[in-house]
Design an enzyme around this catalytic site. Structure first.
Site, short mmCIF file in Angstrom:
data_model
loop_
_atom_site.label_atom_id
_atom_site.label_comp_id
_atom_site.label_asym_id
_atom_site.label_seq_id
_atom_site.Cartn_x
_atom_site.Cartn_y
_atom_site.Cartn_z
CD GLU A 71 43.72 29.73 37.22
OE1 GLU A 71 44.90 29.90 36.87
OE2 GLU A 71 43.31 28.72 37.78
CG HIS A 76 39.66 35.68 43.43
ND1 HIS A 76 39.72 35.68 44.81
CD2 HIS A 76 40.52 34.73 43.00
CE1 HIS A 76 40.61 34.76 45.18
NE2 HIS A 76 41.11 34.17 44.11
N1 CMC Z 1 31.78 35.58 34.54
C1 CMC Z 1 30.50 35.98 34.61
N2 CMC Z 1 29.84 36.15 35.77
C2 CMC Z 1 30.51 35.89 36.90
C3 CMC Z 1 31.85 35.49 36.91
C4 CMC Z 1 32.49 35.32 35.67
N3 CMC Z 1 33.76 34.93 35.58
N4 CMC Z 1 32.25 35.30 38.18
C5 CMC Z 1 31.20 35.60 38.96
N5 CMC Z 1 30.15 35.95 38.20
C6 CMC Z 1 28.83 36.36 38.64
C7 CMC Z 1 27.99 35.17 39.06
O1 CMC Z 1 27.27 34.63 37.96
C8 CMC Z 1 27.09 35.78 40.08
O2 CMC Z 1 26.06 36.50 39.43
P1 CMC Z 1 24.55 36.52 40.04
O3 CMC Z 1 24.70 37.09 41.42
O4 CMC Z 1 23.82 37.38 39.08
O5 CMC Z 1 24.12 35.09 40.06
C9 CMC Z 1 27.98 36.81 40.76
O6 CMC Z 1 29.00 37.13 39.82
C10 CMC Z 1 28.65 36.28 42.03
O7 CMC Z 1 29.16 35.01 41.74
P2 CMC Z 1 29.59 33.95 42.87
O8 CMC Z 1 29.40 32.59 42.31
O9 CMC Z 1 28.92 34.27 44.17
O10 CMC Z 1 31.08 34.28 43.05
P3 CMC Z 1 32.11 33.35 43.74
O11 CMC Z 1 32.86 34.17 44.70
O12 CMC Z 1 31.51 32.12 44.28
O13 CMC Z 1 32.99 32.91 42.50
C11 CMC Z 1 34.68 32.33 41.08
C12 CMC Z 1 34.33 33.06 42.36
C13 CMC Z 1 36.19 32.44 40.84
C14 CMC Z 1 34.32 30.86 41.22
C15 CMC Z 1 33.92 32.97 39.89
O14 CMC Z 1 34.24 34.34 39.76
C16 CMC Z 1 34.13 32.23 38.59
O15 CMC Z 1 33.45 31.23 38.34
N6 CMC Z 1 35.10 32.69 37.72
C17 CMC Z 1 35.39 32.00 36.49
C18 CMC Z 1 36.30 30.81 36.77
C19 CMC Z 1 37.71 31.25 37.10
O16 CMC Z 1 38.28 32.14 36.47
N7 CMC Z 1 38.28 30.57 38.10
C20 CMC Z 1 39.62 30.85 38.57
C21 CMC Z 1 39.58 31.53 39.90
S1 CMC Z 1 41.16 32.25 40.37
C22 CMC Z 1 42.09 30.86 40.76
C23 CMC Z 1 42.12 30.61 42.19
O17 CMC Z 1 42.59 31.47 42.97
O18 CMC Z 1 41.69 29.50 42.55
#
Ligand code: CMC
Length: 361
Positions: free
Chosen positions: A303, A244
Site C-alpha cells: 500500500e 503484513h
Molecule cells: N504499525 C505499527 N504497529 C503495527 C503495524 C503497523 N503498521 N502492523 C502491526 N503492528 C503491530 C501490532 O500493533 C501488534 O503489536 P502488539 O503485539 O504489541 O500488539 C503486532 O505488530 C502484530 O500485529 P497484528 O495485528 O497481529 O498483525 P496482523 O498480522 O493482524 O496485521 C496488518 C497485519 C496488515 C493488518 C497490520 O500490519 C496493519 O494494520 N498494517 C497497517 C495497515 C496496512 O498497511 N494495511 C495494508 C495491508 S497490505 C494490503 C493487503 O495485502 O491487503
C-alpha cells in the site's frame, strides 16, 4: 490465547497464487511477479488467471476486444444518484445490479464494472457526464481516458498496467477468502465479488493507501518524519503501509510498484520531492518499527508505493480502493470459479465459550 485471525489455517488449495512470506516472493499462476509487473498488460494477466475456468473464455488475442465491448455494455448500468456515495460504495451499489451467474459473460461484466463505474463516479461528482468506454482501447488506457477525458501517454498506461497486474491476486487475503466463501454456497459470481469488495474497503486491507498520503501530508517534510511517526506509534496508531499478516520481509509488490514509479518518473510524470519525502518516511518508519516491535518483523507493504503511484496517476485518494478493486477483481473471479469447480461448501466450526444452560451443566 485464541488465534482469531486463522493465520496458519490452510482453507483452500489453489493454482492461482502463492505468497511466500519468509522469502518475500509472489508467484502468480506459475509466473514470478517480477517477470510480469511492468511487462504484461492487465488483459494478459486475466488470460493467465482465468485460463480453464470458463469453456468460452476468449483467447488472449480476442480477450482485449471482448473486455472492451463489455465495458460499453456495463456503462448502461451507471446510476447518477449512486455517485453521491463514497466511491467504493457507489461502485459496489452499481455492481449489485449485474445479475448473478457463473458464466464468462457475467465474469467479464464484473471485471469491466469497477473500471467503468469508478470513472463515471469521479466525473459525476465533478459535475461532468460520464465518458462512453472506447472498446478499441486497452483496459488501462480506457480507465485513464474515461477519468481524465484525454488520451493518456503510453508511460502512464504502462504504470497503471503494472499496478493492476501487481495487485491482481494474492493468495487467500480477506477479500479473496470472502469471495470463495460466498462462491462455495453457489450464490453466483456477482454475490462473490460484492462480498469481496465489502472486505476490501476496510483500512486493514485495501483502504490503507489513502491514509498513507494523509500521513505524508501531515508529516510535510523529511526532517519531521521521525518525530511524527514516534508520536503516532506512542498513541497506539498503526503506521499505514507497513506490516503484513504473511510477509515477514519486504512485500515484493512494494518493489514492483516502486520500480513502476521510477519508470514513470523518467518520463517526468512524478513529483520527485514527494518521492523524497516518502522515502524518508519509509526509512524512519522501518527504523522505528524495528525498535518498537523487535519481535515482530514489520516491513513496507504494497500500500505504501500504491499510494505514491496512484497519486502520480492523479487518482483521487478516496478512490484508491476502487482502483485496487479494478485489479483484484480478476483474482476474485478466478478464485470463485476454482472454488465452485473444485471445492465444497466452506463451513468451518467455532468453539463455544459462552454460558451453558443450567440443565446441561
Ligand atoms: N504499525 C505499527 N504497529 C503495527 C503495524 C503497523 N503498521 N502492523 C502491526 N503492528 C503491530 C501490532 O500493533 C501488534 O503489536 P502488539 O503485539 O504489541 O500488539 C503486532 O505488530 C502484530 O500485529 P497484528 O495485528 O497481529 O498483525 P496482523 O498480522 O493482524 O496485521 C496488518 C497485519 C496488515 C493488518 C497490520 O500490519 C496493519 O494494520 N498494517 C497497517 C495497515 C496496512 O498497511 N494495511 C495494508 C495491508 S497490505 C494490503 C493487503 O495485502 O491487503
Amino acid at each position: 490465547m485464541p488465534n482469531n485471525g486463522m493465520d496458519d489455517v490452510v482453507a483452500a488449495e489453489t493454482v492461482l497464487s502463492d505468497v511466500d512470506g519468509s522469502a518475500g516472493r509472489l508467484i502468480l499462476r506459475g509466473y514470478s511477479l517480477d517477470d510480469l509487473a511492468g511487462v504484461a498488460r492487465y488483459e494478459d494477466m486475466l488470460s493467465i488467471l482465468l485460463a480453464g475456468f470458463f469453456p468460452d473464455l476468449p483467447d488472449e488475442k480476442r480477450l482485449p476486444a471482448a473486455l472492451g465491448a463489455t465495458r460499453r455494455d456495463v456503462a448502461a448500468l451507471i446510476r447518477t444518484d449512486d455517485a453521491a456515495l463514497p466511491p467504493i460504495e457507489a461502485v459496489r451499489a452499481m455492481m449489485a445490479r449485474i445479475p448473478d451467474g457463473e458464466d464468462c459473460e457475467t465474469a467479464l461484466k464484473l471485471i469491466a464494472a469497477p473500471a467503468v463505474f469508478t470513472a463515471a463516479v469521479l466525473r459525476l461528482r465533478r459535475g461532468l457526464a460520464p465518458l462512453a468506454p472506447d472498446e478499441s482501447a486497452t483496459h488501462a488506457a480506457d480507465i485513464l481516458r474515461m477519468i481524465e477525458g484525454a488520451t493518456p501517454g503510453p508511460e502512464r498506461v504502462a504504470a497503471l498496467d503494472a499496478y493492476l497486474v501487481t495487485v491482481s491476486d494474492h493468495g487467500l487475503n480477506a477479500s479473496t477468502f470472502a469471495a470463495r466463501v460466498v462462491a462455495s454456497t453457489r450464490a453466483g459470481l456477482t454475490s462473490a465479488v460484492l462480498a469481496a469488495i465489502s472486505a476490501l474497503k476496510g483500512p486493514l486491507h485495501g483502504g490503507a493507501p489513502g491514509p498513507v498520503l494523509d500521513a505524508l501530508d501531515s508529516i510535510g517534510a523529511p526532517d519531521r518524519a521521525e518525530e511524527w511517526l514516534e508520536s503516532a506509534v506512542a498513541q497506539g496508531e498503526r503506521l499505514m503501509g507497513f506490516g503484513h499478516r504473511v510477509y515477514r520481509v519486504r512485500d515484493p509488490r512494494a518493489d514492483a510498484l516502486k520500480a513502476a514509479l521510477a519508470r514513470l518518473a523518467r518520463s517526468g510524470g512524478v513529483d520527485l520531492s514527494r518521492v523524497a519525502l516518502a522515502e524518508a518516511v519509509e526509512r524512519a518508519a522501518l527504523t522505528l518499527l524495528k525498535r518498537k516491535k523487535p519481535d515482530r518483523p514489520l516491513d513496507t507493504n504494497v500500500e505504501f508505493y500504491t499510494a505514491l503511484l496512484l497519486e502520480a496517476l492523479n487518482m483521487p485518494r478516496d478512490a484508491f480502493t476502487c482502483v485496487f478493486a479494478m485489479g483484484r477483481v480478476g483474482g476474485w473471479i478466478a478464485h470463485a470459479r476454482e472454488q465452485v469447480l473444485n471445492g465444497r461448501l466452506i463451513r468451518p466450526k467455532s468453539r463455544y465459550i459462552g454460558p451453558i444452560p443450567k440443565e446441561a451443566a
